[in-house]
Design a protein around this motif. Sequence first.
Motif, mmCIF file in Angstrom:
data_model
loop_
_atom_site.group_PDB
_atom_site.id
_atom_site.type_symbol
_atom_site.label_atom_id
_atom_site.label_comp_id
_atom_site.label_asym_id
_atom_site.label_seq_id
_atom_site.Cartn_x
_atom_site.Cartn_y
_atom_site.Cartn_z
ATOM 1 N N LEU A 130 0.825 -1.201 0.000
ATOM 2 C CA LEU A 130 0.000 0.000 0.000
ATOM 3 C C LEU A 130 0.864 1.259 0.000
ATOM 4 O O LEU A 130 0.712 2.136 -0.845
ATOM 5 C CB LEU A 130 -0.917 -0.002 1.231
ATOM 6 N N SER A 131 1.791 1.355 0.958
ATOM 7 C CA SER A 131 2.646 2.539 1.023
ATOM 8 C C SER A 131 3.645 2.575 -0.123
ATOM 9 O O SER A 131 4.034 3.647 -0.597
ATOM 10 C CB SER A 131 3.383 2.604 2.374
ATOM 11 N N ILE A 132 4.059 1.399 -0.593
ATOM 12 C CA ILE A 132 4.946 1.337 -1.759
ATOM 13 C C ILE A 132 4.248 1.934 -2.976
ATOM 14 O O ILE A 132 4.839 2.666 -3.767
ATOM 15 C CB ILE A 132 5.379 -0.117 -2.052
ATOM 16 N N ALA A 133 2.957 1.640 -3.119
ATOM 17 C CA ALA A 133 2.175 2.181 -4.238
ATOM 18 C C ALA A 133 2.177 3.695 -4.232
ATOM 19 O O ALA A 133 2.402 4.346 -5.264
ATOM 20 C CB ALA A 133 0.733 1.664 -4.160
ATOM 21 N N ALA A 134 1.947 4.275 -3.068
ATOM 22 C CA ALA A 134 1.900 5.734 -2.954
ATOM 23 C C ALA A 134 3.258 6.353 -3.232
ATOM 24 O O ALA A 134 3.367 7.353 -3.948
ATOM 25 C CB ALA A 134 1.408 6.123 -1.564
ATOM 26 N N PHE A 135 4.308 5.774 -2.647
ATOM 27 C CA PHE A 135 5.651 6.322 -2.813
ATOM 28 C C PHE A 135 6.103 6.248 -4.273
ATOM 29 O O PHE A 135 6.635 7.220 -4.817
ATOM 30 C CB PHE A 135 6.637 5.574 -1.914
ATOM 31 N N LEU A 136 5.905 5.094 -4.919
ATOM 32 C CA LEU A 136 6.325 4.934 -6.310
ATOM 33 C C LEU A 136 5.593 5.899 -7.233
ATOM 34 O O LEU A 136 6.181 6.471 -8.148
ATOM 35 C CB LEU A 136 6.084 3.494 -6.770
ATOM 36 N N ALA A 137 4.298 6.073 -6.982
ATOM 37 C CA ALA A 137 3.511 6.973 -7.817
ATOM 38 C C ALA A 137 4.036 8.400 -7.724
ATOM 39 O O ALA A 137 4.240 9.072 -8.742
ATOM 40 C CB ALA A 137 2.040 6.913 -7.393
ATOM 41 N N ALA A 138 4.282 8.873 -6.492
ATOM 42 C CA ALA A 138 4.784 10.242 -6.308
ATOM 43 C C ALA A 138 6.184 10.406 -6.880
ATOM 44 O O ALA A 138 6.499 11.418 -7.505
ATOM 45 C CB ALA A 138 4.766 10.596 -4.812
ATOM 46 N N ARG A 139 7.037 9.395 -6.688
ATOM 47 C CA ARG A 139 8.412 9.455 -7.197
ATOM 48 C C ARG A 139 8.427 9.542 -8.717
ATOM 49 O O ARG A 139 9.139 10.370 -9.309
ATOM 50 C CB ARG A 139 9.184 8.217 -6.744
ATOM 51 N N ASN A 140 7.633 8.707 -9.369
ATOM 52 C CA ASN A 140 7.593 8.708 -10.829
ATOM 53 C C ASN A 140 7.010 9.997 -11.386
ATOM 54 O O ASN A 140 7.373 10.443 -12.477
ATOM 55 C CB ASN A 140 6.774 7.518 -11.334
ATOM 56 N N ASP A 141 6.094 10.590 -10.625
ATOM 57 C CA ASP A 141 5.463 11.826 -11.086
ATOM 58 C C ASP A 141 6.463 12.970 -11.215
ATOM 59 O O ASP A 141 6.328 13.815 -12.102
ATOM 60 C CB ASP A 141 4.345 12.245 -10.122
ATOM 61 N N ILE A 142 7.460 13.015 -10.351
ATOM 62 C CA ILE A 142 8.469 14.075 -10.427
ATOM 63 C C ILE A 142 9.224 13.994 -11.755
ATOM 64 O O ILE A 142 9.467 15.005 -12.414
ATOM 65 C CB ILE A 142 9.451 13.983 -9.246
ATOM 66 N N ALA A 143 9.579 12.770 -12.150
ATOM 67 C CA ALA A 143 10.273 12.575 -13.429
ATOM 68 C C ALA A 143 9.381 13.003 -14.587
ATOM 69 O O ALA A 143 9.838 13.646 -15.543
ATOM 70 C CB ALA A 143 10.680 11.109 -13.583
ATOM 71 N N ALA A 144 8.096 12.670 -14.499
ATOM 72 C CA ALA A 144 7.159 13.050 -15.559
ATOM 73 C C ALA A 144 7.013 14.566 -15.639
ATOM 74 O O ALA A 144 6.988 15.149 -16.738
ATOM 75 C CB ALA A 144 5.801 12.399 -15.304
ATOM 76 N N ASN A 145 6.924 15.231 -14.485
ATOM 77 C CA ASN A 145 6.800 16.695 -14.464
ATOM 78 C C ASN A 145 8.022 17.374 -15.071
ATOM 79 O O ASN A 145 7.899 18.354 -15.816
ATOM 80 C CB ASN A 145 6.611 17.188 -13.031
ATOM 81 N N ALA A 146 9.212 16.861 -14.749
ATOM 82 C CA ALA A 146 10.449 17.420 -15.298
ATOM 83 C C ALA A 146 10.473 17.264 -16.816
ATOM 84 O O ALA A 146 10.885 18.177 -17.546
ATOM 85 C CB ALA A 146 11.661 16.730 -14.678
ATOM 86 N N ALA A 147 10.010 16.102 -17.289
ATOM 87 C CA ALA A 147 9.965 15.860 -18.736
ATOM 88 C C ALA A 147 9.004 16.821 -19.422
ATOM 89 O O ALA A 147 9.264 17.300 -20.540
ATOM 90 C CB ALA A 147 9.550 14.410 -19.000
ATOM 91 N N ILE A 148 7.908 17.138 -18.758
ATOM 92 C CA ILE A 148 6.930 18.069 -19.331
ATOM 93 C C ILE A 148 7.538 19.468 -19.466
ATOM 94 O O ILE A 148 7.322 20.166 -20.460
ATOM 95 C CB ILE A 148 5.651 18.113 -18.464
ATOM 96 N N ILE A 149 8.317 19.879 -18.465
ATOM 97 C CA ILE A 149 8.963 21.198 -18.532
ATOM 98 C C ILE A 149 9.969 21.256 -19.686
ATOM 99 O O ILE A 149 10.006 22.236 -20.444
ATOM 100 C CB ILE A 149 9.669 21.520 -17.195
ATOM 101 N N ILE A 150 10.770 20.209 -19.814
ATOM 102 C CA ILE A 150 11.732 20.154 -20.925
ATOM 103 C C ILE A 150 10.993 20.181 -22.259
ATOM 104 O O ILE A 150 11.391 20.870 -23.204
ATOM 105 C CB ILE A 150 12.604 18.888 -20.823
ATOM 106 N N MET A 151 9.897 19.419 -22.319
ATOM 107 C CA MET A 151 9.093 19.396 -23.543
ATOM 108 C C MET A 151 8.513 20.778 -23.835
ATOM 109 O O MET A 151 8.393 21.188 -24.999
ATOM 110 C CB MET A 151 7.976 18.360 -23.385
ATOM 111 N N GLY A 152 8.147 21.526 -22.789
ATOM 112 C CA GLY A 152 7.612 22.868 -22.978
ATOM 113 C C GLY A 152 8.640 23.789 -23.623
ATOM 114 O O GLY A 152 8.303 24.616 -24.474
ATOM 115 N N ILE A 153 9.906 23.628 -23.216
ATOM 116 C CA ILE A 153 10.991 24.428 -23.815
ATOM 117 C C ILE A 153 11.150 24.088 -25.296
ATOM 118 O O ILE A 153 11.278 24.973 -26.147
ATOM 119 C CB ILE A 153 12.310 24.187 -23.061
ATOM 120 N N VAL A 154 11.115 22.787 -25.592
ATOM 121 C CA VAL A 154 11.231 22.336 -26.988
ATOM 122 C C VAL A 154 10.055 22.862 -27.810
ATOM 123 O O VAL A 154 10.220 23.330 -28.946
ATOM 124 C CB VAL A 154 11.277 20.791 -27.055
#
Length: 202
Positions: A130-154
Amino acid sequence: MQQEQLLRTTVIWVAILNFSYFILEGIVALTIGSVSLFADSVDFFEDFAVNTLIAIALGFSLRTRAIIGKIMSGIILLPAIAALVQAIIKFSHPTAPDPLRLMITAGGAIVINTVCVLLLARCRNEGGSLSIAAFLAARNDIAANAAIIIMGIVTYYTLSGWPDIIVGLCITALNYSAAKEVWEAATSESLKARALAGEDID
């Protein structure tokens, strides 16, 4: 018992943060027509659902928690499906979203997800899958958000809608990976529950 209460309080706060940003990011995504931002907003709703389920499931038996963990692995796939559908729809008309609003919104998402990761890191091992699910989801979201910012620059320099589609598909892959890890953790808990019950395990 004290650790369980800490986990429950933590996931309730994380659920509130995620639901609030789901609404904000979803409105922006629909306004500017961004596939990646839309997928990320649905991802915030997925995080809200996962953390709400954790708060409800704490105190349940190991077997029940393993079942809920497997259900969560399916919930984590929802943003992946949403991103895929939106990407397919945009294939015929890959218009570029507003890069400035996209990057500002993704930056806010990084702040929210970082706070959630820091909160969940204190008790990620207290609730099993249960807690692993929450932690993994939040951790992966940071990478996705960073990718979106880079994509915005492109996007700003190319005025193309294809980077937005590509990042949306990458978010799909991230969520599939997280869902797989949660499923495996829940399966491990299920086997442990059967062993404790004295059942034969093939």
